[in-house]
Design a protein around this motif. Structure first.
Motif, PDB file in Angstrom:
ATOM      1  N   HIS A   1       1.102  -1.172  -0.382  1.00  0.00           N
ATOM      2  CA  HIS A   1      -0.288  -0.663  -0.193  1.00  0.00           C
ATOM      3  C   HIS A   1       0.762   1.235   0.012  1.00  0.00           C
ATOM      4  CE1 HIS A   1      -3.701  -2.170   0.297  1.00  0.00           C
ATOM      5  NE2 HIS A   1      -3.720  -2.529   1.388  1.00  0.00           N
ATOM      6  N   TRP A   2       1.398   1.293   1.015  1.00  0.00           N
ATOM      7  CA  TRP A   2       2.753   2.094   0.414  1.00  0.00           C
ATOM      8  C   TRP A   2       3.787   2.402  -0.687  1.00  0.00           C
ATOM      9  CZ3 TRP A   2       4.344   6.499   3.182  1.00  0.00           C
ATOM     10  CH2 TRP A   2       3.407   7.068   4.553  1.00  0.00           C
ATOM     11  N   GLY A   3       4.159   1.306  -1.252  1.00  0.00           N
ATOM     12  CA  GLY A   3       4.123   1.628  -2.169  1.00  0.00           C
ATOM     13  C   GLY A   3       3.761   1.563  -3.439  1.00  0.00           C
ATOM     14  N   ALA A   4       1.961   1.688  -2.978  1.00  0.00           N
ATOM     15  CA  ALA A   4       1.168   2.517  -3.951  1.00  0.00           C
ATOM     16  C   ALA A   4       1.347   3.560  -4.111  1.00  0.00           C
ATOM     17  CB  ALA A   4      -0.023   1.586  -4.143  1.00  0.00           C
ATOM     18  N   LEU A   5       1.264   4.255  -2.439  1.00  0.00           N
ATOM     19  CA  LEU A   5       1.077   6.041  -2.138  1.00  0.00           C
ATOM     20  C   LEU A   5       2.647   6.316  -3.296  1.00  0.00           C
ATOM     21  CD1 LEU A   5      -0.411   7.733  -0.686  1.00  0.00           C
ATOM     22  CD2 LEU A   5       1.129   7.715   0.598  1.00  0.00           C
ATOM     23  N   VAL A   6       3.573   6.177  -2.894  1.00  0.00           N
ATOM     24  CA  VAL A   6       4.323   6.184  -3.971  1.00  0.00           C
ATOM     25  C   VAL A   6       4.097   6.477  -5.242  1.00  0.00           C
ATOM     26  CG1 VAL A   6       7.450   6.460  -3.874  1.00  0.00           C
ATOM     27  CG2 VAL A   6       6.023   5.409  -1.977  1.00  0.00           C
ATOM     28  N   ASN A   7       4.344   5.295  -5.778  1.00  0.00           N
ATOM     29  CA  ASN A   7       3.794   5.510  -7.599  1.00  0.00           C
ATOM     30  C   ASN A   7       2.414   6.586  -7.842  1.00  0.00           C
ATOM     31  OD1 ASN A   7       5.889   3.979  -7.496  1.00  0.00           O
ATOM     32  ND2 ASN A   7       4.292   2.224  -7.634  1.00  0.00           N
ATOM     33  N   ASN A   8       1.526   6.739  -6.514  1.00  0.00           N
ATOM     34  CA  ASN A   8       0.356   7.661  -7.560  1.00  0.00           C
ATOM     35  C   ASN A   8       0.600   9.012  -7.201  1.00  0.00           C
ATOM     36  OD1 ASN A   8      -1.039   4.979  -7.794  1.00  0.00           O
ATOM     37  ND2 ASN A   8      -2.126   5.242  -6.315  1.00  0.00           N
ATOM     38  N   SER A   9       1.284   9.220  -6.159  1.00  0.00           N
ATOM     39  CA  SER A   9       1.807  10.506  -5.706  1.00  0.00           C
ATOM     40  C   SER A   9       3.036  11.372  -7.000  1.00  0.00           C
ATOM     41  CB  SER A   9       2.874  10.366  -4.025  1.00  0.00           C
ATOM     42  OG  SER A   9       2.126  10.222  -3.397  1.00  0.00           O
ATOM     43  N   ARG A  10       3.746  10.213  -7.290  1.00  0.00           N
ATOM     44  CA  ARG A  10       4.719  10.727  -8.402  1.00  0.00           C
ATOM     45  C   ARG A  10       3.496  10.667  -9.705  1.00  0.00           C
ATOM     46  NH1 ARG A  10       9.246   5.447  -7.667  1.00  0.00           N
ATOM     47  NH2 ARG A  10      10.131   6.625  -5.775  1.00  0.00           N
ATOM     48  N   ASN A  11       2.599  10.182 -10.026  1.00  0.00           N
ATOM     49  CA  ASN A  11       2.387   9.899 -11.219  1.00  0.00           C
ATOM     50  C   ASN A  11       0.904  11.506 -11.026  1.00  0.00           C
ATOM     51  OD1 ASN A  11       2.524   7.844 -12.663  1.00  0.00           O
ATOM     52  ND2 ASN A  11       1.360   6.328 -11.664  1.00  0.00           N
ATOM     53  N   LEU A  12       0.273  11.408  -9.715  1.00  0.00           N
ATOM     54  CA  LEU A  12      -0.707  12.174  -9.420  1.00  0.00           C
ATOM     55  C   LEU A  12       0.466  13.752 -10.439  1.00  0.00           C
ATOM     56  CD1 LEU A  12      -2.744  14.427  -9.715  1.00  0.00           C
ATOM     57  CD2 LEU A  12      -2.576  13.573  -7.122  1.00  0.00           C
ATOM     58  N   ALA A  13       1.491  14.125 -10.132  1.00  0.00           N
ATOM     59  CA  ALA A  13       2.399  15.393  -9.174  1.00  0.00           C
ATOM     60  C   ALA A  13       3.179  14.966 -11.067  1.00  0.00           C
ATOM     61  CB  ALA A  13       3.781  14.791  -9.150  1.00  0.00           C
ATOM     62  N   LEU A  14       3.018  14.121 -12.014  1.00  0.00           N
ATOM     63  CA  LEU A  14       3.518  14.303 -12.987  1.00  0.00           C
ATOM     64  C   LEU A  14       2.156  14.879 -14.225  1.00  0.00           C
ATOM     65  CD1 LEU A  14       5.002  10.633 -13.487  1.00  0.00           C
ATOM     66  CD2 LEU A  14       5.981  12.587 -13.976  1.00  0.00           C
ATOM     67  N   LYS A  15       1.117  14.048 -13.923  1.00  0.00           N
ATOM     68  CA  LYS A  15      -0.050  15.068 -14.673  1.00  0.00           C
ATOM     69  C   LYS A  15      -0.658  16.361 -14.358  1.00  0.00           C
ATOM     70  CE  LYS A  15      -2.283  10.101 -14.440  1.00  0.00           C
ATOM     71  NZ  LYS A  15      -3.610   9.301 -14.377  1.00  0.00           N
ATOM     72  N   LEU A  16       0.023  16.222 -13.310  1.00  0.00           N
ATOM     73  CA  LEU A  16      -0.487  18.088 -13.105  1.00  0.00           C
ATOM     74  C   LEU A  16       0.589  19.012 -13.359  1.00  0.00           C
ATOM     75  CD1 LEU A  16      -1.701  17.502  -9.216  1.00  0.00           C
ATOM     76  CD2 LEU A  16      -3.406  18.171 -11.201  1.00  0.00           C
ATOM     77  N   SER A  17       2.085  18.233 -12.960  1.00  0.00           N
ATOM     78  CA  SER A  17       3.078  19.392 -14.189  1.00  0.00           C
ATOM     79  C   SER A  17       2.628  19.474 -15.490  1.00  0.00           C
ATOM     80  CB  SER A  17       4.482  18.788 -14.779  1.00  0.00           C
ATOM     81  OG  SER A  17       5.684  19.481 -14.918  1.00  0.00           O
TER      82      SER A  17
END
Length: 298
Positions: free
Chosen positions: A101-117
């Motif tokens: 679950h914490w690995g998913a949190l790391v990946n989803n945080s990156r993905n959200l940042a990439l899309k918003l960027s």
């Protein structure tokens, strides 16, 4: 909250799994041997007392019925091994599920940042998410570790986090509210809002899954039974072993206790992977990595 610096990161024990010598002769602070020393001394003294009574005081013959007590131990050893295997496997499953679950949190945080960027052009909006996305991981780590904090201000933002309410939900609400404001103001399209919705929703899903692990321990009756089983199993060992081993039964009983009790201690430690034990998940370090990566992206 975004911290100016990360203090006292909880890092798991780093080791080389092929270095047998280090494993055998090194006693880490989390090693069960250190924790069990007082009880091992007590068990040793108890076994010595039983041996002395049987051999010196009562002078029991080898034909005494107590010698057959080892038959019971032989039968129960299979039962106790099954219980401990189930116990350790269940505890490890909880630890590994928390890690996923914490690995998913790391990946989803990156993905959200990439899309918003890619979506956001306004520096104020980018700065908002640059600070708020990592704050979710930091707040979730404190929430799961039961770390109390006072009323907090998110650095650089005019927002407050009330420690007396569900802290991760407050950050998640801000993330959703900001995304909706961006859509209403026309800064992102409806399709883009749908694209980032998966990551925004996953934060709360991950929080709920971690809370389920933390708040649903092994049933009390099961855990209590295993401890009682180990205790009475060990306390009856010397009565039968003294007939065949004499005083050598003392180190044998101590070793058997060390093995069985260590398995139970290890299971207790890893079944709640969000605490501050040496073998718990390094959630502070992962939260710090999320902060670093999101700031790089945005």
């Amino acid at each position: 909250m975004i911290y100016r610096h990360i203090e006292n990161l909880k890092i798991m024990v780093q080791y080389n799994p092929k270095d047998w010598i280090t494993f055998i002769f090194r006693f880490h602070k989390s090693d069960t041997f250190r924790q069990l020393i007082p009880m091992m001394i007590f068990i040793g003294l108890y076994a010595y007392g039983v041996a002395y009574l049987e051999m010196e005081y009562w002078q029991l013959s080898e034909k005494h019925n107590l010698k057959n007590l080892t038959l019971m131990h032989g039968t129960l050893s299979f039962v106790i091994s099954l219980l401990l295997v189930f116990r350790t496997n269940t505890a490890y499953d909880r630890w590994w599920e928390g890690r996923k679950h914490w690995g998913a949190l790391v990946n989803n945080s990156r993905n959200l940042a990439l899309k918003l960027s890619a979506y956001l052009k306004d520096e104020h909006d980018r700065n908002y998410y640059r600070k708020l996305i990592p704050s979710y991981a930091s707040i979730l780590q404190k929430h799961l570790a039961d770390e109390e904090t006072a009323l907090m201000l998110i650095e650089g933002l005019d927002l407050e986090i009330d420690d007396h309410k569900h802290r991760p939900n407050q950050i998640a609400k801000m993330l959703f509210q900001k995304a909706n404001d961006l859509y209403v103001s026309g800064k992102i399209s409806g399709d883009q809002l749908i694209v980032i919705n998966a990551e925004l929703q996953s934060f709360t899903d991950i929080c709920g899954a971690c809370e389920r692990i933390k708040n649903t321990p092994i049933p009390y009756s099961y855990s209590s039974f295993i401890k009682k089983f180990i205790f009475f199993y060990i306390m009856t060992l010397p009565f039968g072993y003294v007939f065949s081993l004499g005083y050598y039964a003392i180190p044998v009983v101590i070793f058997i206790f060390y093995v069985l009790a260590s398995l139970e201690l290890i299971a207790e430690e890893i079944e709640d992977p969000f605490g501050n034990d040496a073998n718990d998940l390094p959630t502070k370090k992962m939260a710090a990595n999320i902060k670093k990566h999101v700031e790089e992206i945005l």
